[in-house]
Design a protein around this motif. Structure first.
Motif, mmCIF file in Angstrom:
data_model
loop_
_atom_site.group_PDB
_atom_site.id
_atom_site.type_symbol
_atom_site.label_atom_id
_atom_site.label_comp_id
_atom_site.label_asym_id
_atom_site.label_seq_id
_atom_site.Cartn_x
_atom_site.Cartn_y
_atom_site.Cartn_z
ATOM 1 N N SER A 1 1.060 -1.190 0.033
ATOM 2 C CA SER A 1 0.035 0.066 0.099
ATOM 3 C C SER A 1 0.874 1.262 0.101
ATOM 4 C CB SER A 1 -0.972 0.136 0.914
ATOM 5 O OG SER A 1 -0.102 -0.040 2.271
ATOM 6 N N TRP B 1 0.663 5.291 -4.844
ATOM 7 C CA TRP B 1 0.094 4.385 -3.836
ATOM 8 C C TRP B 1 -1.166 4.369 -3.303
ATOM 9 C CZ3 TRP B 1 -1.534 6.040 1.040
ATOM 10 C CH2 TRP B 1 -1.766 7.713 1.051
ATOM 11 N N SER B 2 -1.906 5.532 -3.420
ATOM 12 C CA SER B 2 -3.457 5.563 -2.931
ATOM 13 C C SER B 2 -4.258 5.332 -4.075
ATOM 14 C CB SER B 2 -3.376 7.058 -2.636
ATOM 15 O OG SER B 2 -3.449 8.209 -3.430
ATOM 16 N N ASN C 1 -6.083 -1.769 -2.354
ATOM 17 C CA ASN C 1 -4.903 -1.811 -1.172
ATOM 18 C C ASN C 1 -5.420 -3.018 -0.137
ATOM 19 O OD1 ASN C 1 -3.087 -0.190 -2.493
ATOM 20 N ND2 ASN C 1 -3.356 1.450 -1.188
ATOM 21 N N ASN D 1 -4.359 -6.066 -1.609
ATOM 22 C CA ASN D 1 -3.026 -6.291 -2.306
ATOM 23 C C ASN D 1 -2.969 -6.439 -3.675
ATOM 24 O OD1 ASN D 1 -2.184 -5.484 0.613
ATOM 25 N ND2 ASN D 1 -0.576 -7.077 0.404
#
Length: 124
Positions: free
Chosen positions: A30, A53-54, A74, A77
């Motif tokens: 994440s 990442w977000s 996230n 995964n």
């Protein structure tokens, strides 16, 4: 450490849609930007799409812009590549890659962990 595993490749016809998935083990997924790259026979590996990442920021190669969509979950995964309106030039091995930094990049040298790839073949 993270370990990406791609899935979802196959033999398609021009105009079809296909969704690739990349399941990533490891606790730092994440916090990492993720990317999809592809390599066609006899050609160099090329950038396809990246996501930060977000999931709020994405980047696409001109050749797939408007046809492909990258997304991530996230909690699961997993990063996805939705491919619409496939054309024969999309034929390639598609690789998922993880980048230690959080922001997107189209530069493959900045991605430090790579999956084994999944084959996508598009016939005319």
């Amino acid at each position: 450490q993270v370990h990406p595993v791609e899935s979802g490749g196959g033999l398609m016809q021009a105009g079809d849609a296909l969704k690739l998935a990349c399941a990533v083990s490891g606790r730092t997924f994440s916090s990492r930007a993720m990317g999809w790259f592809r390599q066609a026979p006899g050609k160099e590996r090329e950038f396809v799409a990246a996501i930060n990442w977000s999931g709020e920021k994405t980047l696409y190669a001109d050749s797939v812009k408007g046809r492909f969509t990258i997304s991530r979950d996230n909690a699961a995964n997993t990063v996805y590549l939705q491919m619409n309106s496939l054309v024969p030039d999309d034929t390639a091995v598609y690789y998922c890659a993880a980048r230690e930094l959080q922001d997107v990049s189209n530069w493959d040298a900045t991605y430090d962990i790579w999956g084994q790839g999944t084959q996508v073949t598009v016939s005319s």
